[in-house]
Design a protein around this motif. Structure first.
Motif, short mmCIF file in Angstrom:
data_model
loop_
_atom_site.label_atom_id
_atom_site.label_comp_id
_atom_site.label_asym_id
_atom_site.label_seq_id
_atom_site.Cartn_x
_atom_site.Cartn_y
_atom_site.Cartn_z
N SER A 161 54.59 19.65 18.20
CA SER A 161 55.06 20.44 17.06
C SER A 161 55.61 19.57 15.93
CB SER A 161 56.15 21.42 17.50
OG SER A 161 57.41 20.78 17.71
N LYS A 220 56.77 29.93 12.84
CA LYS A 220 56.09 30.98 13.58
C LYS A 220 54.67 30.56 13.93
CE LYS A 220 54.56 35.79 13.24
NZ LYS A 220 54.54 37.01 12.37
N ASN A 221 53.97 29.99 12.97
CA ASN A 221 52.58 29.57 13.21
C ASN A 221 52.50 28.43 14.21
OD1 ASN A 221 51.76 31.49 11.37
ND2 ASN A 221 51.63 30.05 9.66
N LEU A 279 52.87 29.83 17.77
CA LEU A 279 51.67 30.50 18.24
C LEU A 279 50.55 29.51 18.51
CD1 LEU A 279 51.68 33.61 15.86
CD2 LEU A 279 52.37 33.52 18.26
N GLU A 280 50.41 28.53 17.64
CA GLU A 280 49.34 27.54 17.79
C GLU A 280 49.50 26.71 19.05
OE1 GLU A 280 47.40 23.84 15.19
OE2 GLU A 280 48.69 25.34 14.21
N HIS A 321 53.55 23.27 8.37
CA HIS A 321 53.22 24.52 9.06
C HIS A 321 54.50 25.33 9.30
CE1 HIS A 321 49.04 23.37 10.69
NE2 HIS A 321 49.40 22.45 9.81
#
Length: 280
Positions: free
Chosen positions: A232, A243-244, A247-248, A240
């Protein structure tokens, strides 16, 4: 890491990087700093040298990999690699790297294993203040009593004194764990359970869990969460949304990601992003 093809980068960039390299082991100084700016996705292929090094990026994010595992470093962290250990480096986000090469006899208590360390404001300023070697530096700059000799002594003091930082992803050696870890690092969003992975590699879930603890010091679940948090850092540095990113990377929801990120980094993703921008 995957095979690296430097030809995908413009010739001018490749020539600029190549021009900065020299034989650091041949320079008889206790410590020196070599500055090289790297573009995103540049890879320094596996190599080793006698001198130890503190790899630090003023800006950008990098991943350092050895046979023992993987370390990720944003601008407020550095990676210490002892002399003689093979390693490779991936630039996850365009980086202004300042590598401190340290002679093995510069200090008696230099760390003997790779680790991530916090780069304090003082350590950062010492790196920036030290003489930067565009080419092999003149050893006369480091004679006792010179400004560089004093800076080098304090710089080494700070490296030795810094506590380790939990940005390490240990690699297991067991043949049953390797395919699991390779698959997960390739696809962090893979949410197969421990029991499902055990079937894939032909072992019981108890055996896989026991092996993870024995070889990495982590449970399977903790290893996967650690890997996702480290992944991350690059996504957050590239702008980014939290939240994205959650999820990713396969987290059940953003709050789970935020909890794991705080456990690993000591702050929330939002605070990390603000601090990272301030540092860069």
């Amino acid at each position: 890491m995957e095979a690296f093809d430097p030809s995908k980068f413009p010739t001018a960039i490749r020539e600029e990087i190549d021009a900065r390299w020299f034989d650091v082991d041949a320079v008889p100084v206790p410590a020196m700093i070599v500055p090289i700016d790297y573009p995103t996705d540049w890879q320094i292929e596996r190599h080793a040298h006698r001198k130890a090094q503190l790899i630090y990026c003023i800006s950008g994010v990098m991943t350092v990999e050895t046979e023992h595992g993987q370390w990720v470093a944003p601008p407020n962290r550095g990676i210490w690699v002892p002399g003689g250990i093979e390693h490779e480096i991936l630039i996850n986000q365009a980086a202004a790297m300042r590598t401190v090469y340290v002679a093995q006899d510069a200090r008696a208590n230099l760390p003997t294993r790779p680790f991530a360390l916090a780069v304090t404001p003082l350590l950062r300023e010492l790196v920036l203040a030290a003489h930067v070697a565009i080419g092999p530096p003149d050893p006369a700059l480091y004679r006792p009593g010179t400004p560089m000799a004093h800076i080098t002594e304090v710089l080494l003091d700070q490296i030795v004194a810094q506590p380790t930082s939990d940005l390490h992803l240990p690699y297991p050696r067991d043949r049953r764990l390797k395919p699991i870890c390779q698959a997960l690092t390739g696809d962090p969003a893979d949410r197969r359970s421990l029991k499902e992975w055990a079937k894939v590699v032909g072992a019981s879930d108890r055996t896989i869990e026991r092996l993870f603890m024995a070889e990495t010091g982590m449970t399977f679940h903790r290893w996967r969460e650690q890997m996702r948090v480290l992944k991350s850092l690059t996504l957050l540095a590239n702008g980014h949304a939290v939240k994205n990113v959650a999820l990713e990377l396969g987290f059940a929801n953003p709050s789970t990601f935020i909890t794991m990120f705080r456990k690993t980094m000591g702050e929330t993703p939002g605070a990390y992003i603000k601090g990272d921008r301030h540092t860069a």
